[in-house]
Design a protein around this motif. Structure first.
Motif, PDB file in Angstrom:
ATOM      1  N   PHE A  85      60.192  29.349  40.198  1.00 24.72           N
ATOM      2  CA  PHE A  85      59.451  28.432  39.346  1.00 24.72           C
ATOM      3  C   PHE A  85      58.061  28.177  39.917  1.00 24.72           C
ATOM      4  CE2 PHE A  85      58.352  24.158  37.806  1.00 24.72           C
ATOM      5  CZ  PHE A  85      58.426  24.380  36.450  1.00 24.72           C
ATOM      6  N   ASP A  86      57.049  28.339  39.086  1.00 22.84           N
ATOM      7  CA  ASP A  86      55.665  28.085  39.487  1.00 22.84           C
ATOM      8  C   ASP A  86      55.125  26.964  38.615  1.00 22.84           C
ATOM      9  OD1 ASP A  86      53.060  28.023  40.218  1.00 22.84           O
ATOM     10  OD2 ASP A  86      52.574  30.075  39.614  1.00 22.84           O
ATOM     11  N   ILE A  87      55.103  25.766  39.154  1.00 30.20           N
ATOM     12  CA  ILE A  87      54.718  24.604  38.366  1.00 30.20           C
ATOM     13  C   ILE A  87      53.249  24.648  37.966  1.00 30.20           C
ATOM     14  CG2 ILE A  87      54.041  23.168  40.328  1.00 30.20           C
ATOM     15  CD1 ILE A  87      56.001  22.043  37.176  1.00 30.20           C
ATOM     16  N   LYS A  88      52.452  25.441  38.679  1.00 34.63           N
ATOM     17  CA  LYS A  88      51.031  25.501  38.383  1.00 34.63           C
ATOM     18  C   LYS A  88      50.713  26.375  37.181  1.00 34.63           C
ATOM     19  CE  LYS A  88      49.716  24.799  43.219  1.00 34.63           C
ATOM     20  NZ  LYS A  88      48.963  25.360  44.384  1.00 34.63           N
ATOM     21  N   ALA A  89      51.626  27.260  36.816  1.00 32.57           N
ATOM     22  CA  ALA A  89      51.372  28.184  35.711  1.00 32.57           C
ATOM     23  C   ALA A  89      51.719  27.520  34.387  1.00 32.57           C
ATOM     24  CB  ALA A  89      52.209  29.450  35.880  1.00 32.57           C
ATOM     25  N   PRO A  90      50.866  27.671  33.361  1.00 33.23           N
ATOM     26  CA  PRO A  90      51.221  27.149  32.041  1.00 33.23           C
ATOM     27  C   PRO A  90      52.534  27.749  31.578  1.00 33.23           C
ATOM     28  CG  PRO A  90      48.940  27.889  32.107  1.00 33.23           C
ATOM     29  CD  PRO A  90      49.576  28.344  33.381  1.00 33.23           C
ATOM     30  N   LEU A  91      53.340  26.965  30.862  1.00 34.85           N
ATOM     31  CA  LEU A  91      54.670  27.415  30.465  1.00 34.85           C
ATOM     32  C   LEU A  91      54.622  28.732  29.715  1.00 34.85           C
ATOM     33  CD1 LEU A  91      57.679  26.856  30.356  1.00 34.85           C
ATOM     34  CD2 LEU A  91      57.314  25.549  28.269  1.00 34.85           C
ATOM     35  N   LYS A  92      53.652  28.879  28.785  1.00 32.93           N
ATOM     36  CA  LYS A  92      53.590  30.099  27.995  1.00 32.93           C
ATOM     37  C   LYS A  92      53.244  31.308  28.851  1.00 32.93           C
ATOM     38  CE  LYS A  92      48.712  29.668  26.626  1.00 32.93           C
ATOM     39  NZ  LYS A  92      47.777  29.581  25.488  1.00 32.93           N
ATOM     40  N   ASN A  93      52.689  31.047  30.058  1.00 31.57           N
ATOM     41  CA  ASN A  93      52.283  32.149  30.922  1.00 31.57           C
ATOM     42  C   ASN A  93      53.362  32.535  31.922  1.00 31.57           C
ATOM     43  OD1 ASN A  93      49.924  32.001  29.609  1.00 31.57           O
ATOM     44  ND2 ASN A  93      48.660  31.342  31.335  1.00 31.57           N
ATOM     45  N   ARG A  94      54.507  31.876  31.888  1.00 32.17           N
ATOM     46  CA  ARG A  94      55.538  32.148  32.881  1.00 32.17           C
ATOM     47  C   ARG A  94      56.503  33.211  32.395  1.00 32.17           C
ATOM     48  NH1 ARG A  94      56.721  26.044  33.295  1.00 32.17           N
ATOM     49  NH2 ARG A  94      54.898  25.308  34.409  1.00 32.17           N
ATOM     50  N   SER A 228      48.596  38.539  31.929  1.00 33.84           N
ATOM     51  CA  SER A 228      47.873  38.053  30.759  1.00 33.84           C
ATOM     52  C   SER A 228      47.248  39.208  29.982  1.00 33.84           C
ATOM     53  CB  SER A 228      46.765  37.082  31.186  1.00 33.84           C
ATOM     54  OG  SER A 228      45.727  37.784  31.857  1.00 33.84           O
ATOM     55  N   PRO A 229      47.045  39.027  28.680  1.00 39.04           N
ATOM     56  CA  PRO A 229      46.337  40.058  27.898  1.00 39.04           C
ATOM     57  C   PRO A 229      44.954  40.369  28.453  1.00 39.04           C
ATOM     58  CG  PRO A 229      47.400  38.468  26.442  1.00 39.04           C
ATOM     59  CD  PRO A 229      47.530  37.922  27.836  1.00 39.04           C
ATOM     60  N   GLN A 230      44.309  39.386  29.048  1.00 37.76           N
ATOM     61  CA  GLN A 230      42.971  39.620  29.591  1.00 37.76           C
ATOM     62  C   GLN A 230      43.019  40.610  30.756  1.00 37.76           C
ATOM     63  OE1 GLN A 230      39.942  38.608  28.352  1.00 37.76           O
ATOM     64  NE2 GLN A 230      39.268  40.147  29.853  1.00 37.76           N
ATOM     65  N   PHE A 239      35.908  53.303  33.396  1.00 35.46           N
ATOM     66  CA  PHE A 239      36.308  54.527  34.070  1.00 35.46           C
ATOM     67  C   PHE A 239      36.071  54.324  35.563  1.00 35.46           C
ATOM     68  CE2 PHE A 239      35.421  55.997  29.774  1.00 35.46           C
ATOM     69  CZ  PHE A 239      36.408  56.936  29.557  1.00 35.46           C
ATOM     70  N   PRO A 240      36.721  55.068  36.453  1.00 30.43           N
ATOM     71  CA  PRO A 240      37.707  56.109  36.164  1.00 30.43           C
ATOM     72  C   PRO A 240      39.088  55.521  35.877  1.00 30.43           C
ATOM     73  CG  PRO A 240      37.429  55.933  38.521  1.00 30.43           C
ATOM     74  CD  PRO A 240      36.428  54.994  37.900  1.00 30.43           C
ATOM     75  N   LEU A 241      39.941  56.356  35.350  1.00 30.87           N
ATOM     76  CA  LEU A 241      41.291  55.958  34.997  1.00 30.87           C
ATOM     77  C   LEU A 241      42.073  55.460  36.201  1.00 30.87           C
ATOM     78  CD1 LEU A 241      43.776  55.911  33.062  1.00 30.87           C
ATOM     79  CD2 LEU A 241      44.095  58.336  33.598  1.00 30.87           C
ATOM     80  N   ILE A 242      41.923  56.094  37.338  1.00 35.27           N
ATOM     81  CA  ILE A 242      42.746  55.775  38.497  1.00 35.27           C
ATOM     82  C   ILE A 242      42.502  54.359  39.013  1.00 35.27           C
ATOM     83  CG2 ILE A 242      41.160  56.613  40.282  1.00 35.27           C
ATOM     84  CD1 ILE A 242      43.846  57.848  41.523  1.00 35.27           C
ATOM     85  N   GLN A 243      41.403  53.741  38.622  1.00 35.33           N
ATOM     86  CA  GLN A 243      41.107  52.374  39.065  1.00 35.33           C
ATOM     87  C   GLN A 243      41.510  51.322  38.040  1.00 35.33           C
ATOM     88  OE1 GLN A 243      36.949  52.274  40.166  1.00 35.33           O
ATOM     89  NE2 GLN A 243      37.256  53.615  41.933  1.00 35.33           N
ATOM     90  N   ALA A 244      42.253  51.705  37.024  1.00 36.63           N
ATOM     91  CA  ALA A 244      42.672  50.744  36.002  1.00 36.63           C
ATOM     92  C   ALA A 244      43.473  49.605  36.614  1.00 36.63           C
ATOM     93  CB  ALA A 244      43.476  51.453  34.913  1.00 36.63           C
ATOM     94  N   ASP A 245      44.374  49.930  37.545  1.00 38.93           N
ATOM     95  CA  ASP A 245      45.177  48.879  38.177  1.00 38.93           C
ATOM     96  C   ASP A 245      44.312  47.930  38.989  1.00 38.93           C
ATOM     97  OD1 ASP A 245      44.594  50.998  39.883  1.00 38.93           O
ATOM     98  OD2 ASP A 245      46.456  50.827  41.027  1.00 38.93           O
ATOM     99  N   GLU A 246      43.294  48.472  39.665  1.00 38.21           N
ATOM    100  CA  GLU A 246      42.413  47.640  40.471  1.00 38.21           C
ATOM    101  C   GLU A 246      41.537  46.739  39.607  1.00 38.21           C
ATOM    102  OE1 GLU A 246      40.588  49.888  43.857  1.00 38.21           O
ATOM    103  OE2 GLU A 246      41.663  51.559  42.921  1.00 38.21           O
ATOM    104  N   ARG A 247      41.124  47.227  38.446  1.00 43.55           N
ATOM    105  CA  ARG A 247      40.315  46.385  37.555  1.00 43.55           C
ATOM    106  C   ARG A 247      41.119  45.180  37.064  1.00 43.55           C
ATOM    107  NH1 ARG A 247      38.306  51.561  35.951  1.00 43.55           N
ATOM    108  NH2 ARG A 247      39.889  51.788  34.320  1.00 43.55           N
ATOM    109  N   ALA A 248      42.440  45.352  36.970  1.00 39.01           N
ATOM    110  CA  ALA A 248      43.285  44.266  36.477  1.00 39.01           C
ATOM    111  C   ALA A 248      43.812  43.385  37.607  1.00 39.01           C
ATOM    112  CB  ALA A 248      44.460  44.828  35.696  1.00 39.01           C
ATOM    113  N   LEU A 249      44.126  43.994  38.754  1.00 36.87           N
ATOM    114  CA  LEU A 249      44.857  43.241  39.775  1.00 36.87           C
ATOM    115  C   LEU A 249      44.471  43.707  41.171  1.00 36.87           C
ATOM    116  CD1 LEU A 249      47.091  41.050  39.720  1.00 36.87           C
ATOM    117  CD2 LEU A 249      48.770  42.889  39.975  1.00 36.87           C
TER     118      LEU A 249
END
Length: 598
Positions: A85-94, A228-230, A239-249
């Motif tokens: 449980f993460d009380i800091k996260a909005p319910l819809k985001n859990r 999140s969708p964002q 681009f490049p494709l291989i950095q897609a994960d890094e751009r998100a997380l």
């Protein structure tokens, strides 16, 4: 003082009611599923460890019927989560809510099996649940699975009869040990998964970006975390494709593996279990979904079981294809909710195990059962593909103006007699055609989307049939044989089948893609190619129109081809490509539909 007593009394009442509901829920659900009452009380042993040869603890919960003699056992190995449980996260985001539901469902299903005379071992895979180790998909499942089987063989309550049941990655953990014999599975239930993971990650040679991102960003080292969708938007933007994960997380090693191994090399061969089909020890119950990313591979598994497995195993194996995405229902046109996946996928397990583990008499089932969309009915069949299928060509035609919904592209059943026509468009990787629906992992697969907004783009060619004079059923594999040329050394071509209703609403049915890598002398040359679309079963109703869309991208379901001919995962500087489609007497491009006569 009296307020405290009321609160304590109310809380105690709540706990008692919760316990009663928890205790009676298997009985209520069993009645709802028509599987009869419980036969045994159940004892539960939590956090039982299996110690692997490298010292890792794989932790399981064990549910057993309270009787003295050994019993058949059902094994499930899964990368499940312990809810945090993460009380800091909005319910819809859990993702907490989903995790709690999943954990309760696991407990409920296990108790229901145990109440009917089965031992149940529900084990967390390495790095998941309470199991130790590092979670890295695919790497340890063979060895950990075999060691779990060896441990199982030593248990006094195990009688040698073993069933395995699982969906998605759970199913991979079963396929990978399906060739084991002493002990080994007497039968399996496989949902929404196939023996060939490369074919899910790479469709027609194109990378299934959206599905891969959803999995990689969701599945953290010890638990699933809501994304999140964002973050997804950040991942696919650039681009490049291989950095897609890094751009998100951040950098995710197993995502890099998936992206860089673009061919079916030794990396994918190590996790390919297709060669185990002819070593099966018992029949397999396959549950698939028309909008699941594993569908083509799972259908191939079924056909190979029928062809390669021993006759008694082939004859007893079963295939069910429902109106589902990956472990979720799909809203069909008209806001019709298809069959509930969770219930429908679980209910057959009782009769299945009773027949193949206990040899009890149960109602007979057909070899194949499919949900026919459009009419929205279930139907029994004897084989897949259907033996009575008539593969019918619909030829592409235009006066060189098939671009957009307002063009003049058409589909006709008459073989072309006139000379050739062409349709052209520009494919710009910086402005790809957006995906609208389709078989993907993640939340976007929950409904059949309309394609009208996509069809106003100039880089989408449209070919329409005339309004149908009567209902027309299309059930089976769909293909497009098409003649093309491109200015790029590497590019993609896509095809989409669409059901156009009388009000003009254009609903997604099926889609495919093919990635081309051309030699220098093949650039600008005319090539005949075949694009394989997703298998389907749908009745196009009277007055509806069959529509074909042709383009070069469907993003982010598939990654974008940069058109340069260089390494796609590493490319930072894409270029545009001029694409040409040919049709007519010399180049009879045609859509091949599997028509079921009525």
């Amino acid at each position: 003082m009296w307020i405290s007593r009321i609160i304590i009394s109310a809380f105690a009442t709540f706990l008692i009611l919760t316990w009663i509901i928890h205790t009676l829920m298997p009985t209520f659900l069993g009645h709802y599923m028509g599987i009869g009452p419980a036969k045994f009380a159940v004892s539960t042993e939590k956090n039982v460890s299996v110690i692997t040869s490298d010292g890792t603890k794989l932790v399981a919960n064990i549910y057993r019927p309270r009787k003295a003699e050994p019993s058949p056992t059902i094994l499930v190995r899964a990368p499940f989560n312990i809810p945090k449980f993460d009380i800091k996260a909005p319910l819809k985001n859990r993702i907490l809510k989903d995790n709690i539901i999943r954990i309760y469902a696991i407990d409920l299903i296990s108790r229901m099996w145990a109440e009917r005379g089965y031992n149940v071992v529900f084990q967390g895979t390495r790095g998941r649940g309470n199991s130790e180790g590092i979670y890295h998909p695919f790497i340890h499942e063979r060895e950990d699975g075999v060691e779990t089987l060896n441990w199982l063989f030593t248990q006094p309550w195990f009688d040698g009869r073993l069933g395995m049941w699982g969906a998605s990655y759970y199913a991979y953990t079963l396929w990978v040990i399906s060739d084991e014999t002493i002990p080994g599975p007497s039968t399996m239930g496989i949902q929404l998964a196939s023996t060939d993971w490369y074919s899910m990650f790479y469709v027609g040679g194109a990378f299934s970006l959206e599905s891969a991102l959803h999995w990689a960003l969701l599945s953290r080292p010890t638990e699933d975390v809501w994304v999140s969708p964002q973050r997804i938007q950040d991942a696919i933007s650039g681009f490049p494709l291989i950095q897609a994960d890094e751009r998100a997380l951040y950098d995710i090693p197993f995502f890099n593996d998936w992206v860089t191994h673009t061919e079916k090399d030794s990396f994918w061969e190590k996790m390919d279990d297709h060669h185990k089909i002819n070593k099966l020890q018992g029949p397999v119950h396959l549950t698939a979904g028309w909008f699941d990313p594993f569908l083509p591979g799972q259908l191939k598994d079924f056909m190979d079981i029928k062809e390669k497995a021993p006759a008694h195993i082939a004859n007893e194996s079963r295939l069910v294809i429902g109106p589902w995405a990956h472990a979720q229902e799909v809203t069909l046109p008209g806001n019709i909710i298809g069959e509930r996946y969770r219930t429908y996928s679980f209910a057959p397990s009782f009769n299945w195990f009773d027949k193949h583990l206990k040899q009890l008499p149960v109602p007979e089932t057909s070899p194949v059962r499919i949900f026919v969309m459009g009419e929205n009915i279930w139907r029994n069949e004897n084989e897949w593909p259907l033996a009575r299928t008539q593969y019918s060509p619909y030829y592409l035609k235009s006066t060189d103006k098939a671009n957009t919904l307002h063009g003049d592209g058409s589909l006709t059943t008459s073989y072309p007699t006139k000379q050739n026509g062409t349709d052209t468009f520009t494919y710009d990787p910086f402005d790809p055609v957006p995906s609208k629906g389709g078989p993907v992992l993640g939340p976007r697969a929950h409904k059949i989307e309309t394609q009208n907004q996509v069809e106003i783009r100039n880089d989408v060619l449209i070919y329409d049939s005339k309004p149908l004079p009567q209902n027309l059923e299309v059930t089976g594999p769909v293909m497009l044989d098409i003649y093309v040329s491109t200015t790029a050394p590497s590019t993609d071509f896509t095809a989409k089948l669409v059901d156009v209703h009388p009000d003009g609403s254009a609903y997604y049915v099926s889609e495919g893609i093919l990635r081309l890598h051309l030699d220098e002398n093949e650039t600008n040359a005319i090539s005949g190619i075949r694009i394989t679309l997703w298998p389907t079963s749908i009745v196009f109703k009277k007055d509806h129109v069959i529509r074909l869309e042709v383009s070069s991208s469907s993003y982010p379901r598939f990654d974008r081809n940069p058109n340069t001919g260089k390494s796609i995962p590493l490319e930072k500087n894409p270029i545009s490509a001029q694409q040409t489609i040919y049709h007519g007497k010399t180049y009879p491009s045609n859509l091949i539909l599997p028509i079921i006569p009525r």
